[in-house]
Design a protein around this motif. Structure first.
Motif, PDB file in Angstrom:
ATOM      1  N   PHE A 113      29.289 -13.730   7.149  1.00  0.00           N
ATOM      2  CA  PHE A 113      29.949 -12.749   8.009  1.00  0.00           C
ATOM      3  C   PHE A 113      29.275 -11.391   7.846  1.00  0.00           C
ATOM      4  CE2 PHE A 113      32.148 -12.352   3.978  1.00  0.00           C
ATOM      5  CZ  PHE A 113      32.378 -10.984   3.835  1.00  0.00           C
ATOM      6  N   THR A 114      29.483 -10.534   8.834  1.00  0.00           N
ATOM      7  CA  THR A 114      28.889  -9.201   8.846  1.00  0.00           C
ATOM      8  C   THR A 114      29.963  -8.170   9.150  1.00  0.00           C
ATOM      9  OG1 THR A 114      26.754 -10.059   9.582  1.00  0.00           O
ATOM     10  CG2 THR A 114      27.148  -7.710   9.890  1.00  0.00           C
ATOM     11  N   VAL A 115      29.990  -7.104   8.345  1.00  0.00           N
ATOM     12  CA  VAL A 115      30.894  -5.975   8.571  1.00  0.00           C
ATOM     13  C   VAL A 115      30.054  -4.783   8.999  1.00  0.00           C
ATOM     14  CG1 VAL A 115      32.589  -4.422   7.542  1.00  0.00           C
ATOM     15  CG2 VAL A 115      32.538  -6.836   6.866  1.00  0.00           C
ATOM     16  N   SER A 116      30.482  -4.108  10.076  1.00  0.00           N
ATOM     17  CA  SER A 116      29.733  -2.970  10.598  1.00  0.00           C
ATOM     18  C   SER A 116      30.678  -1.816  10.876  1.00  0.00           C
ATOM     19  CB  SER A 116      28.999  -3.335  11.891  1.00  0.00           C
ATOM     20  OG  SER A 116      28.267  -4.536  11.762  1.00  0.00           O
ATOM     21  N   THR A 117      30.144  -0.615  10.810  1.00  0.00           N
ATOM     22  CA  THR A 117      30.893   0.563  11.254  1.00  0.00           C
ATOM     23  C   THR A 117      30.460   0.895  12.668  1.00  0.00           C
ATOM     24  OG1 THR A 117      29.226   2.074  10.371  1.00  0.00           O
ATOM     25  CG2 THR A 117      31.038   1.479   8.919  1.00  0.00           C
ATOM     26  N   THR A 118      31.384   1.404  13.463  1.00  0.00           N
ATOM     27  CA  THR A 118      31.073   1.703  14.862  1.00  0.00           C
ATOM     28  C   THR A 118      31.526   3.112  15.225  1.00  0.00           C
ATOM     29  OG1 THR A 118      33.179   0.909  15.771  1.00  0.00           O
ATOM     30  CG2 THR A 118      31.445  -0.726  15.428  1.00  0.00           C
ATOM     31  N   THR A 119      30.863   3.662  16.196  1.00  0.00           N
ATOM     32  CA  THR A 119      31.230   4.952  16.779  1.00  0.00           C
ATOM     33  C   THR A 119      31.133   4.820  18.285  1.00  0.00           C
ATOM     34  OG1 THR A 119      30.352   6.169  14.871  1.00  0.00           O
ATOM     35  CG2 THR A 119      30.716   7.421  16.898  1.00  0.00           C
ATOM     36  N   GLY A 120      32.204   5.155  18.975  1.00  0.00           N
ATOM     37  CA  GLY A 120      32.197   5.042  20.432  1.00  0.00           C
ATOM     38  C   GLY A 120      32.011   3.628  20.919  1.00  0.00           C
ATOM     39  N   GLY A 121      32.431   2.652  20.107  1.00  0.00           N
ATOM     40  CA  GLY A 121      32.357   1.256  20.531  1.00  0.00           C
ATOM     41  C   GLY A 121      31.040   0.571  20.267  1.00  0.00           C
TER      42      GLY A 121
END
Length: 1014
Positions: free
Chosen positions: A738-746
């Motif tokens: 699995f991969t966890v990511s941070t997002t900004t503006g989708g």
């Protein structure tokens, strides 16, 4: 970087490239047929055929024309025992089940994009067939254990692979007009495959690939498929390519391709032929599953039911005696009044819990079994300790179908509060409503002791808040009453357990504040009910569309009658009230909720989808929550009417202050794609508004409103998984990266960093390993990877399903996202041969005249075997015929188990077809026909033997072995080894051009050496 991470990066690169899709479009296309179209048409046609056969067996009429123009409403109505009655028709379960299958189908293009065998690319026929046959075995095992959701999900995936065969191979170009049955029959050989060094294609002439398959390949009937690779142009010399922008092999000689995915593909001139064959092949697959499952379980697998499930999660500790008694009473009353009607619950689910135990799960369609298990419940032990309430709820959420309504009874806090986020994820994933019946509340100075001598256990405000939060997330209610009042509020169970219940409007205020709410009552609604939950003091007033008002001081008035019990106000609107815009005003400073429901055929389902990168602009099911600040796409399907027009779809936040309007795109057949731009952080509900053009009366409003119950919550965390298998063998372990990511503006923030808590849970308590946290480091592209392992115990039964939830929470514990995956435990199948039928005798003679058929009988006797190494015959049923079947078992001289069947019928029913299913789900048939007489003379036929392709019976003469009769082209085949040709009669042709059924006198059958036949 590890090898696995490198491969994951390459897959991500491929998914981001234009022209990703190299199969029938998954969901949407303006002119071409998609996997969604193919799957839905096949399901509707096969379900209609099953209903037609059921009707015929009952002597009922079935007038529906079965073709590709069928709609869900048409099939549901025709299959309903109400027929053309005016009763409300709910198609929500049928629509949801079909959507599960085509969304699972579409996910194959994401989860298995680089896998050649999942798409029958690169001439991977054997491996592709293995995927199908293993998947079919898993579906049959799931159905056997009534795990229908998992069965549908697996079925959708294997349908993708099966359907791709007809677009990616040259089966259509070879002139075949019927499906290739060997793809679903592991006991049959795959024939005429082009060898690895056999050239199959020549260069296309510019963009014209009409004649690029070599004439020799077509003349010899060789089967091939196109090679596909998005990164490398390497392919064997002389081989066909798939074709298209993404396929690098199509740029190497021989250039071009042969796929028929769309009308504008390399062989797009055959697109509709390939799609039609894919529909027939999917129907053939569904028929095989039907024969193994039986008609009733097959219709349950398809979701063909109008009524919801009845699902209870019950605390069984010592103070719960009154509650358990009330559940018994309500259940018995519902079953007694609705048994045998269309309102009878489609399924019953029961999950008890206490401390430290929860379960076992009871799930059945048999009301008597359900009542038996409820009657076994006793209130015992527990003391004042919190209970395993959320563990029990987790089990119910994964067992119940999507969009179910669940009732949890308890008088204690949850001991397993750590599961709150997991349960929330399952609520959002399944879109199920949860109602909490909380009976720890008392209003005197002393707590009344139960008949068991145990006092109710008081809950703190924070304890109650856990249940209220979950109720709000699901669109359910947290009802707080005393033990003695419980029987006064369980009418909510009866309200929700009827068919066609819809939510018109729902809102919460926490903290509480006075507010006005409006909702639309339309002419399509019946039995409109308003529920208000909130602690006193709370007052309200109701105003109709004509301006008439009634306040909470009037328990009965011009608009409604209402009751108050505990914190629940229950209002039933009068049947003769006007349609139009209504208002309810609530005055309270305590938290409260208001909910308006009714009964109507018009409803909708929704699924979050995300756009696939590429030229085709298609969509696929989205994991987890939508990303805040970005675009959110939702696939909506409106059910119950062909005359409604959707005019507006909106997201409202729970406070009612934020509203986001969606951009609406009609996809036909009641499907709409809604896109919301820049959805902010928050918790939202989905509201759909429209017009019903069938309303002709001036007094009837044409405007309608429906609302989704489950909240949609946005997040700035992305959690994605790369599960490369959906099946687990007992005693084995699978890994899920699995991969966890941070997002900004989708979108993913490449410069993002942070540490995230990881929580992993499964509903079967299987052994699992996972990291407790992952850290996104600077320079990592805003991503962190991890791996979860899941081990199925060796004792796990084949067909068991397990739901795995992976959660990631930020360091401040203010944001969370998740991925929910379902796996099926599937034992490796070694028995691929269907049961074999040997006809022993047919006795009795029927006159050709039917006037006296009831006065004569005939008998058919046969032996069914599954071979010495088979799994054994599990069931024998009558598929055609109105006689009596007697079954006995014996052991043959070779040690094989023999199932002896004797069928007796009157001469009014002169043909019998039996279906035999072994424990591996292989299906064999046995057909007998009565001998007939004409003008007083009996035909000189002692026994008529029908040999079906489903048997694949090998013929042996001394050292020579004969091929299966499924490969026989016509009756002339028998000229070399039958002493008499005349008795051979071709009854009908199989899909592959072989002879399906041969009719001949058993006494005249003689076999000659193999050379004679050749």
């Amino acid at each position: 970087m590890t090898v696995r991470q490198t491969m994951m990066l390459l897959v991500a690169l491929v998914l981001s490239m234009p022209g990703l899709i190299h199969s029938f479009n998954p969901l949407f296309s303006s002119r071409s047929l998609t996997h969604r179209d193919i799957t839905e048409r096949a399901v509707l046609r096969k379900t209609a055929e099953v209903c037609r056969d059921i009707a015929a067996s009952k002597g009922l009429d079935f007038s529906l024309t079965i073709d590709n123009s069928l709609s869900v409403e048409m099939v549901q109505r025709a299959c309903s025992s109400a027929g053309t009655s005016t009763s409300l028709l709910s198609t929500i379960k049928f629509v949801t089940s079909i959507a599960t299958m085509y969304l699972s189908n579409a996910m194959v293009d994401i989860e298995f994009a680089p896998s050649a065998e999942h798409h029958f690319d690169n001439e991977t026929f054997q491996r592709g067939r293995d995927i199908i046959t293993k998947g079919v075995s898993a579906v049959k095992a799931s159905v056997r254990l009534e795990n229908f959701f998992t069965g549908r999900w697996t079925l959708g995936q294997i349908c993708h692979t099966l359907q791709d065969f007809y677009s990616h191979s040259n089966w259509v170009e070879l002139g075949n007009k019927a499906p290739y049955s060997a793809l679903i029959r592991p006991d049959q050989p795959l024939q005429n495959l082009a060898g690895p060094s056999t050239p199959t294609c020549r260069n296309c002439i510019g963009d014209n690939c009409t004649n690029n398959i070599l004439p020799d390949v077509l003349q010899r009937g060789l089967l091939t498929s196109g090679y596909f690779n998005a990164i490398s142009s390497t392919k064997p010399e002389g081989k066909c390519s798939h074709g298209g922008f993404l396929d690098q092999t199509s740029r190497k000689d021989p250039v071009g391709g042969i796929n028929k995915d769309r009308f504008d593909s390399s062989h797009g001139f055959l697109h509709y032929d390939a799609a039609d064959l894919a529909i027939l092949a999917t129907m053939e697959l569904l028929e095989d599953i039907r024969l193994a499952a039986g008609d009733r379980n097959f219709t349950r697998l398809m979701g063909l039911s109008q009524s919801p499930v009845l699902c209870f999660v019950i605390d069984t500790t010592g103070s719960m005696g009154d509650d358990i008694a009330e559940v018994k009473r309500v259940s018995s009353d519902i079953i007694r009044r609705r048994r045998g009607t269309e309102q009878e619950p489609s399924e019953y689910i029961l999950v008890p819990f206490n401390d430290p135990d929860f379960g076992p799960l009871t799930r059945t369609a048999n009301a008597d079994i359900f009542i038996e298990h409820i009657n076994r419940l006793t209130a015992d032990g527990g003391g004042d300790a919190p209970e395993m309430a959320l563990s029990g709820l987790q089990l119910a959420l994964t067992a119940a179908p999507p969009f179910s309504e669940i009732f949890l009874f308890t008088d204690a806090p949850a001991k397993d509060v750590y599961l709150k986020s997991t349960v929330t994820a399952l609520i959002e994933s399944t879109k199920s409503k949860v109602n909490f019946m909380l009976t720890s509340f008392f209003f005197g100075r002393r707590r009344r002791r139960t008949p068991q001598g145990v006092a109710p256990r008081a809950m703190s405000r924070s304890d109650v808040q856990v249940y209220q939060d979950l109720a709000q997330a699901s669109g359910g209610q947290a009802i707080q009453v005393t033990k003695s009042e419980l029987s006064l509020v369980t009418n909510i169970i009866e309200d929700s357990s009827v068919s066609a219940v819809v939510t018109v409007f729902q809102a919460t205020r926490n903290p509480g504040s006075p507010d006005n709410f409006t909702f639309t009552v339309d002419g399509l609604l019946r039995n409109v009910t308003v529920y208000i939950t909130g602690a006193s003091p709370l007052t309200f007033s109701l105003t109709s569309s004509t301006g008439v008002s009634q306040d909470s001081s009037q328990s009965s008035g011009p608009l409604a009658s209402f009751t108050k019990t505990g914190n629940l106000h229950h209002l039933s609107l009068n049947a003769d009230n006007q349609t139009g815009l209504w208002q309810i005003s609530i005055s309270s400073n305590n938290p409260y909720s208001v909910k308006v429901t009714g009964q109507s055929s018009v409803n909708f389902i929704y699924n979050l989808v995300e756009e696939l990168e590429g030229a085709h602009g298609d969509f696929s099911l989205k994991e987890g929550r939508p990303l805040s600040g970005g675009n959110t796409s939702i696939l909506i399907t409106v059910t119950g009417s062909d005359t409604v027009k959707v005019t507006e779809v909106t997201l409202f936040d729970s406070s009612g202050l934020t509203e986001v309007n969606g951009s609406l795109q009609s996809l036909g057949s009641g499907n709409f794609l809604v896109t919301f731009s820049g959805v902010p952080a928050g918790e939202f509900v989905l509201i759909l508004k429209g017009e019903d053009s069938s309303s002709t009366s001036k007094s009837t409003s044409s405007t309608f409103q429906r609302q989704a119950s489950t909240q949609i919550k946005t997040t700035s965390i992305s959690v994605t998984t790369q599960a490369n298998n959906t099946n687990i063998e007992p005693g084995t372990t699978i890994s899920i990266p699995f991969t966890v990511s941070t997002t900004t503006g989708g979108v993913i923030d490449d410069s993002g960093t942070g540490t995230f808590t990881v929580r992993v849970s499964n509903d079967r308590s299987y052994a699992s390993t996972s990291p407790t946290s992952v850290t996104i480091l600077a320079g990592s592209g805003g991503k962190a990877n991890g791996t979860v392992t899941l081990t199925a115990p060796s004792s796990a039964a084949s067909g068991t399903d397990v739901t795995l939830t992976i959660e990631a929470e930020n360091a401040a514990a203010t944001d969370i996202n998740y991925a929910v995956l379902r796996f099926s435990v599937a034992t490796k199948v070694t028995d691929v041969n269907p049961p074999v039928c040997e006809v022993v005798s047919t006795s009795g003679t029927c006159a050709s005249s039917s006037s006296l058929c009831a006065s004569s009988q005939w008998e058919f006797i046969a032996n069914l075997t599954d071979g010495i190494n088979g799994t054994g015959i599990e069931s024998v049923t009558i598929r055609q015929g109105n006689g009596t079947l007697n079954i006995s078992t014996a052991v043959g001289s070779g040690g094989e188990n023999i199932t002896a069947v004797a069928y007796i019928a009157t001469c009014c029913s002169q043909t019998v077809e039996l279906t035999a299913v072994d424990s591996a789900g292989n299906v064999g048939t046995c057909v007998g026909k009565a001998a007939t007489s004409s003008r007083g003379h009996t035909l000189n036929i002692s026994t008529i033997l029908w040999i079906s392709v489903l048997f694949s019976v090998p013929w042996e003469v001394k050292e020579n072995k004969w091929e299966s009769l499924s490969h026989v082209k016509d009756c002339s085949f028998f000229s070399g080894f039958l002493s008499a040709i005349a008795p051979c009669t071709q009854t009908f042709s199989s899909g592959g051009g072989g002879l399906d059924v041969v009719e001949m006198p058993k006494a005249q059958l003689k076999l000659q050496p193999l050379e004679a036949a050749e």
